[in-house]
Design an enzyme around this catalytic site. Structure first.
Site, PDB file in Angstrom:
ATOM      1  N   HIS A   1       0.889  -1.354  -0.216  1.00 23.89           N
ATOM      2  CA  HIS A   1      -0.117  -0.116   0.151  1.00 23.89           C
ATOM      3  C   HIS A   1       0.677   1.306   0.031  1.00 23.89           C
ATOM      4  CE1 HIS A   1      -3.596   2.228   1.018  1.00 23.89           C
ATOM      5  NE2 HIS A   1      -2.791   2.995   1.603  1.00 23.89           N
ATOM      6  N   GLU A   2       1.752   1.247   1.138  1.00 25.55           N
ATOM      7  CA  GLU A   2       2.553   2.469   1.043  1.00 25.55           C
ATOM      8  C   GLU A   2       3.535   2.589  -0.018  1.00 25.55           C
ATOM      9  OE1 GLU A   2       1.673   4.691   3.105  1.00 25.55           O
ATOM     10  OE2 GLU A   2       0.636   3.504   4.400  1.00 25.55           O
TER      11      GLU A   2
ATOM     12  N   HIS B   1       2.032   4.726  -2.995  1.00 23.24           N
ATOM     13  CA  HIS B   1       1.866   6.279  -2.834  1.00 23.24           C
ATOM     14  C   HIS B   1       3.438   6.640  -2.990  1.00 23.24           C
ATOM     15  CE1 HIS B   1      -1.880   6.282  -1.052  1.00 23.24           C
ATOM     16  NE2 HIS B   1      -1.570   5.752   0.133  1.00 23.24           N
TER      17      HIS B   1
END
Length: 454
Positions: A22-23, A26
């Site tokens: 997920h990170e 980003h």
């Protein structure tokens, strides 16, 4: 290794992988769009591991609290930014770039799930054939005409090769309501049964759709013979071994595996005396089942042992779903889509009160599911990761401030009104977001503890 340790390690691996995915979404998109990344952190709190590298001297951190992570970018709202680097600040980026960076986290979770399912479908997924065992009297299944021995081959327009597929499809159909055509194989012939799901909302009050419908999957009557025991489990600690035939427990005769399992489950944390036959001789062993939570039964006993199946029985009742690379990609997309829509529908039903909030799980339940899937094998664990990755992506897209979906909602409003929301409105949204998340996490923990303590 004990079941607790297996669950704990599996949970840490799962949450670490999914938060990193997920990170990284980003992080990767931010870097590609020219935004300076100051820190990439897996976890919160005190750093356990730290490294600084790259032309921007980005700080990479693994922190002590593994329930999340974050990517810190250069931003004038958070600190003073040198004029020569202002063009790399997140807040200075065009609206579409900020939107892409924020959306990238959930998008990477969806891509991870698709990749996981693709790998699994290429390798092949084993599952139990959806053959009906007992049908409860006067249940929905009985009144609809389902009979013991029926094999579900199609629910609606969906082929159901395994019980996993059949259960998820039935759950999806129940949320639609109405009558659903179920194709079954009965005595070698295909028949159509109209399953009455008109009480769709009522069917979602429980946590097990098959139990609500009155269906028990078919199970053979098996002799109580151990095939193997889990290293470090209660059975291993007691001296039980593969090949042992269970004759009695606490002076009660045991005639089949189901009786043995039922007795063990009724005695969590209690010492029981087991009589076994080994190499033609009878011996007695002391056994203490480990307490374990179960959604339907509360706290039950588990010992970490597998039943020995009669030769050929496992093959006859199991099937494998396998695809070529292109078909596997198409099926992984369909699987990810169907699971995502099912989760969204269920979440919507819970919000409006048409489905039980008992379906909501927190970290404790997730850790248990992680341990159970990891104990079965790599393929079940990968499929578990896919499901949790989809859940993480969907939850983060909820239009709640503090979550990615909340930021995307702000950007949508900014696009419509031609300017960002006022700081006062954003601060109010933050407070509402905190309150929502506290209530949500509190409910999830309450459900977890209710399952653990019955």
């Amino acid at each position: 290794m004990s079941s607790f340790m297996i669950s704990a390690v599996s949970f840490l691996v799962a949450i670490g992988v999914l938060i990193t995915v997920h990170e990284f979404g980003h992080y990767w998109v931010a870097r590609k769009l020219g935004v300076k990344v100051l820190r990439f952190s897996i976890g919160f709190g005190k750093p356990l591991w730290r490294r600084v590298s790259g032309p921007d001297q980005t700080e990479y951190v693994i922190a002590a609290i593994p329930l999340g992570g974050y990517v810190k970018m250069l931003d004038e709202h958070e600190e003073n930014v040198p004029p020569e680097e202002s063009h790399r600040a997140f807040n200075r980026q065009q609206l579409w770039k900020r939107t892409a960076i924020v959306a990238a986290g959930p998008v990477f979770n969806f891509l991870f799930a698709i990749l996981a399912y693709w790998m699994v479908f290429i390798g092949g997924v084993e599952g139990a054939r959806p053959v009906v065992g007992e049908v409860a009297e006067n249940s929905i299944a009985a009144l609809s005409g389902l009979q013991q021995g029926d094999e579900l081959t199609k629910v609606g327009d969906k082929q159901t090769q395994t019980w996993d597929i059949a259960t998820l499809t039935l759950l999806d159909e129940a949320m639609k309501g109405g009558r659903t055509a179920v194709q079954v194989r009965r005595e070698g012939a295909l028949r159509i049964v109209q399953l009455d799901l008109t009480r769709g909302s009522a069917l979602l009050e429980g946590t097990f759709i098959l139990e609500t419908l009155g269906i028990t999957p078919w199970r053979p009557v098996l002799p109580a013979v151990l095939d193997r025991v889990v290293s470090g489990g209660a059975a291993d600690a007691s001296g039980l071994k593969g090949g042992d035939l269970i004759l009695s427990v606490d002076d009660h005769a045991i005639s089949n595996w189901a009786e043995w399992v039922a007795y063990v489950q009724r005695h969590p944390g209690q010492r029981i005396v087991v009589g076994v036959e080994r190499d033609g001789a009878r011996i007695e062993l002391n056994l203490t089942p480990e307490p374990s939570s179960n959604e339907a039964k509360g706290t039950i006993g588990r010992i970490g042992a597998y039943v020995r199946l009669p030769e050929g029985l496992g093959e006859s009742m199991r099937t494998e779903v396998r695809y070529g690379p292109l078909d596997a990609l198409a099926e992984s997309l369909r699987k990810s889509w169907s699971m995502s829509t099912l989760m969204i529908k269920m979440l919507g039903k819970m919000i409006v009160g048409e489905a039980s909030v008992e379906n909501l799980s927190g970290p404790i339940s997730i850790a248990q599911y992680a341990g159970q899937s990891a104990s079965i094998g790599l393929v079940p664990f990968i499929m578990f990761l896919a499901v949790i990755s989809l859940s993480l992506g969907i939850i983060n897209l909820l239009p709640v401030p503090l979550l990615d979906g909340g930021h995307l909602l702000y950007y949508l409003i900014e696009a419509i009104k031609g300017g960002p929301l006022s700081e006062t409105a954003q601060a109010l949204g933050q407070r509402l977001g905190v309150a929502f998340l506290v209530v949500l996490m509190g409910l999830a923990f309450y459900n977890d503890l209710s399952r653990v303590f019955g």
